[in-house]
Design an enzyme around this catalytic site. Structure first.
Site, short mmCIF file in Angstrom:
data_model
loop_
_atom_site.label_atom_id
_atom_site.label_comp_id
_atom_site.label_asym_id
_atom_site.label_seq_id
_atom_site.Cartn_x
_atom_site.Cartn_y
_atom_site.Cartn_z
N HIS A 74 18.52 9.30 -7.26
CA HIS A 74 18.92 10.48 -8.02
C HIS A 74 20.21 10.20 -8.78
O HIS A 74 20.89 11.13 -9.18
CB HIS A 74 19.13 11.67 -7.07
CG HIS A 74 17.88 12.10 -6.37
ND1 HIS A 74 17.83 12.44 -5.04
CD2 HIS A 74 16.61 12.23 -6.83
CE1 HIS A 74 16.60 12.77 -4.71
NE2 HIS A 74 15.83 12.65 -5.76
N HIS A 75 20.54 8.93 -8.97
CA HIS A 75 21.82 8.67 -9.66
C HIS A 75 21.77 9.14 -11.10
O HIS A 75 22.79 9.34 -11.73
CB HIS A 75 22.21 7.18 -9.58
CG HIS A 75 21.46 6.28 -10.51
ND1 HIS A 75 20.14 5.92 -10.29
CD2 HIS A 75 21.82 5.70 -11.67
CE1 HIS A 75 19.74 5.14 -11.29
NE2 HIS A 75 20.74 4.99 -12.14
N LYS A 80 11.92 9.13 -12.45
CA LYS A 80 10.77 8.81 -13.31
C LYS A 80 9.93 7.70 -12.69
O LYS A 80 10.48 6.71 -12.20
CB LYS A 80 11.32 8.32 -14.66
CG LYS A 80 10.28 7.97 -15.68
CD LYS A 80 10.10 9.10 -16.67
CE LYS A 80 8.93 8.90 -17.60
NZ LYS A 80 7.63 9.09 -16.94
N LYS A 104 14.40 -1.03 -12.78
CA LYS A 104 13.82 -1.25 -14.11
C LYS A 104 14.50 -0.36 -15.16
O LYS A 104 14.90 -0.83 -16.22
CB LYS A 104 12.33 -0.89 -14.01
CG LYS A 104 11.49 -1.33 -15.15
CD LYS A 104 10.04 -0.97 -14.91
CE LYS A 104 9.43 -1.66 -13.70
NZ LYS A 104 8.00 -1.47 -13.57
N LYS A 116 8.10 7.14 -7.81
CA LYS A 116 6.71 6.69 -7.90
C LYS A 116 5.85 7.60 -7.04
O LYS A 116 6.34 8.19 -6.07
CB LYS A 116 6.58 5.25 -7.39
CG LYS A 116 5.40 4.51 -7.97
CD LYS A 116 5.71 3.97 -9.35
CE LYS A 116 4.57 3.22 -9.97
NZ LYS A 116 5.01 2.55 -11.21
N SER A 372 7.98 5.82 -22.49
CA SER A 372 7.90 7.11 -21.80
C SER A 372 9.19 7.91 -22.06
O SER A 372 9.15 9.14 -22.23
CB SER A 372 7.73 6.92 -20.30
OG SER A 372 6.38 6.75 -19.97
P1 NAD Z 1 -5.12 -0.40 -14.85
O1 NAD Z 1 -5.77 0.38 -13.79
O2 NAD Z 1 -5.24 0.08 -16.26
O3 NAD Z 1 -5.64 -1.92 -14.85
C1 NAD Z 1 -5.61 -2.79 -13.78
C2 NAD Z 1 -6.78 -3.76 -13.92
O4 NAD Z 1 -6.68 -4.78 -12.91
C3 NAD Z 1 -8.14 -3.08 -13.74
O5 NAD Z 1 -8.97 -3.39 -14.85
C4 NAD Z 1 -8.66 -3.68 -12.42
O6 NAD Z 1 -10.08 -3.78 -12.37
C5 NAD Z 1 -7.99 -5.05 -12.41
N1 NAD Z 1 -7.90 -5.66 -11.09
C6 NAD Z 1 -7.72 -5.06 -9.88
N2 NAD Z 1 -7.70 -5.98 -8.90
C7 NAD Z 1 -7.90 -7.18 -9.49
C8 NAD Z 1 -7.98 -8.50 -9.01
N3 NAD Z 1 -7.86 -8.79 -7.72
N4 NAD Z 1 -8.18 -9.50 -9.92
C9 NAD Z 1 -8.28 -9.23 -11.23
N5 NAD Z 1 -8.20 -7.99 -11.75
C10 NAD Z 1 -8.02 -6.98 -10.89
O7 NAD Z 1 -3.59 -0.54 -14.40
P2 NAD Z 1 -2.35 -0.86 -15.32
O8 NAD Z 1 -1.75 0.40 -15.77
O9 NAD Z 1 -2.73 -1.90 -16.31
O10 NAD Z 1 -1.34 -1.47 -14.22
C11 NAD Z 1 -1.45 -2.80 -13.78
C12 NAD Z 1 -0.15 -3.21 -13.12
O11 NAD Z 1 0.93 -3.03 -14.04
C13 NAD Z 1 0.23 -2.39 -11.88
O12 NAD Z 1 0.94 -3.25 -10.99
C14 NAD Z 1 1.19 -1.36 -12.43
O13 NAD Z 1 2.08 -0.88 -11.44
C15 NAD Z 1 1.91 -2.18 -13.47
N6 NAD Z 1 2.56 -1.42 -14.54
C16 NAD Z 1 1.85 -0.56 -15.32
C17 NAD Z 1 2.49 0.09 -16.38
C18 NAD Z 1 1.74 0.98 -17.34
O14 NAD Z 1 2.34 1.42 -18.34
N7 NAD Z 1 0.47 1.25 -17.13
C19 NAD Z 1 3.85 -0.09 -16.59
C20 NAD Z 1 4.55 -0.98 -15.77
C21 NAD Z 1 3.88 -1.65 -14.75
#
Ligand code: NAD
Length: 481
Positions: A74-75, A80, A104, A116, A372
């Site tokens: 909460h700093h 978010k 981040k 989260k 965002s």
């Molecule tokens: P998403 O659900 O859109 O996509 C993830 C993809 O990974 C899916 O297509 C899924 O089928 C695939 N997947 C799952 N397990 C797998 C495996 N073992 N091998 C290969 N592919 C696999 O999710 P996203 O939003 O793209 O998020 C992915 C990662 O990025 C997460 O760790 C999330 O926390 C991180 N992240 C997302 C955002 C964002 O803006 N969406 C921002 C920062 C970090």
């Protein structure tokens, strides 16, 4: 519906390992700072953790879902962080992810605390109708506990959720808080027509590209890795064709990189000559799988694709994907952490001993939260970026071109005018702000990495950068006499 955290929650699944790794990285960096242990402990630990169980009627049965929301810091307000829909969701995992959000945001100078959330659910097993009810009910639980709101806590998409779920959240919040004129700012990552911002869906992947481009421009680092500078011709492998992986692969390809391998849930594909990311995406949409893509070799075990020789590996699926069992077989020279926590601490040691350069999650995938932040600003100001400036810029730029024409005696063609006097629209504002953010943060971290003699790597430098900024805000809050 709230319940206390049970022992099982504390230690279940891979979440505990993920959290231990985040704490390990934090402690490693904290030892290189000058702050007193109490302050470091405050920065390290989650401020609040809420676990809920809520019922949703499916046909003639009631199913109970477990949801979590963690506000790590909460700093700054609001807190978010995204909402994850996955079977693997547990409290420890969400705490780890919320911690990473705090660090981040600080790393990329986004003025939010970290949070989260997650629901333990495999979205693939439920209809859209049920997913909508689960999302709305989860939002209601957050509203009841005052854990969501434009100035309190602002969720976003994460693994398993996207703009559709964010629209449901915004609508549920607005239904309860109809008197709040800023209600759209309660969540980001919404569809553009429902208060979202152009460029959000590409943001994390594009940010990864900007971060990589900055690293690839560092002559001395590239020399050590035995690589030429620049993205041109770099061989890239991507794990995950979701929001992050698809866009990261696409922008690397557009920047001159060659995507040679893609790993997905159902298997992997490889072609040393390159795979067109859009064509693979379309193939998956059509057939339900990336396998059997024309010209590519299939891998039943998708993890094997990560072990192919390449310059850049982008794990963009889930945490703990590169671990003690496969780290030795990874041949990439650079690992760009698209996902949160894709490399375990033990694997990192193995990789670094082999000379692999790691661009860490807390910096590299911060593009999403950066845009965002822009969306939140847009919702609070109730005006689209560029709306007040686009025509004005065009008019002023045309006036300038008129003067150049007059004094040079040469005519500027319509196509040249269109190119030079176009006025920036929302997407251009967003991409430009994102590019500036990723470049500035890269150099802040790189400078720390170079300045602190004992700093072992870019990840530790990123944590130090983050701790420094958070410590300052506690100072301003008058915690210190
Ligand atoms: P998403 O659900 O859109 O996509 C993830 C993809 O990974 C899916 O297509 C899924 O089928 C695939 N997947 C799952 N397990 C797998 C495996 N073992 N091998 C290969 N592919 C696999 O999710 P996203 O939003 O793209 O998020 C992915 C990662 O990025 C997460 O760790 C999330 O926390 C991180 N992240 C997302 C955002 C964002 O803006 N969406 C921002 C920062 C970090």
């Amino acid at each position: 519906m709230a319940k206390s955290i049970t022992k099982k929650d504390d230690h279940s699944g891979q979440g505990a390992k993920f959290l231990a790794d985040v704490h390990y990285y934090f402690d490693k960096a904290a030892r290189l700072t000058k702050y007193e242990p109490g302050l470091l402990s405050q920065i390290r630990n989650a401020n609040s953790i809420y676990v809920m169980h809520f019922p949703v009627r499916i046909g003639d049965k009631i199913e109970v879902f477990e949801g979590v929301r963690v506000q790590h810091s909460h700093h700054k307000s609001p807190a978010k962080g995204g909402i994850r829909f996955a079977e693997s969701v547990d409290v420890q995992e969400v705490i780890a992810l919320a911690s990473l959000m705090t660090f981040k945001c600080a790393v990329v100078n986004v003025p939010f605390g970290g949070a989260k959330g997650g629901v333990k659910i495999n979205p693939k097993n439920y209809s859209v109708d049920v997913l909508e009810r689960v999302t709305r009910r989860y939002t209601t639980e957050l509203i009841k506990k005052n854990l969501i709101g434009p100035g309190i806590d602002v969720p976003a998409p994460d693994y398993g959720t996207g703009p559709r779920e964010m629209a449901w959240i915004a609508d549920t919040y607005a239904t309860f808080k109809y008197e709040d004129i800023d209600s759209l700012a309660c969540v980001t990552g919404k569809p553009v027509g429902q208060g979202g911002i152009r460029g959000r869906k590409e943001a994390t992947g594009l940010g990864i590209y900007y971060g990589l481009r900055e690293l690839l421009a560092q002559t001395s680092i590239m020399k050590k890795l035995g690589l030429t500078t620049g993205m041109d011709g770099k061989k890239v492998i991507v794990q995950g064709m979701g929001n992050v992986g698809y866009h990261a692969g696409l922008f690397c390809q557009r920047g001159g990189g060659v995507v040679i391998g893609i790993a997905e849930y159902e298997g992997g594909i490889y072609n040393a000559k390159g795979l067109d990311v859009d064509a693979v995406f379309a193939h998956r949409q059509k057939t339900g799988s990336i396998l059997n893509f024309p010209g590519a070799k299939n891998y039943k075990n998708s993890a094997e694709v990560l072990e192919e020789k390449c310059d850049i590996l982008i794990p963009a699926a889930l945490e703990n994907q590169i671990n003690i069992t496969n780290a030795k077989r990874i041949k990439a020279k650079i690992i760009a952490e698209g996902a949160n926590g894709p490399i375990t601490q033990e694997a990192e040691e193995i990789l670094q001993a082999g000379g692999v350069y790691i661009l860490p999650d807390l910096y590299l995938n911060a593009g999403g939260v950066t845009v965002s932040y822009f969306e939140w600003l847009k919702n609070l100001s109730h005006v689209r970026f560029g709306r007040m400036s686009k025509r004005l810029e065009q008019t002023n730029q045309n006036k300038m071109l008129d003067i150049i024409e007059k004094h040079s005696g040469k005519t500027i063609s319509k196509s040249q005018r269109d190119l030079m006097a176009n006025g920036a629209d929302e997407e251009e504002w967003v991409f430009s702000g994102l590019e500036e953010t990723m470049i500035t943060a890269f150099h802040e971290i790189n400078d720390i990495n170079n300045a602190i003699k004992k700093c072992p790597d870019f990840r530790t430098a990123a944590f130090i950068s983050s701790i420094d900024k958070i410590a300052v805000s506690y100072d301003l809050m008058g915690v210190w006499p």
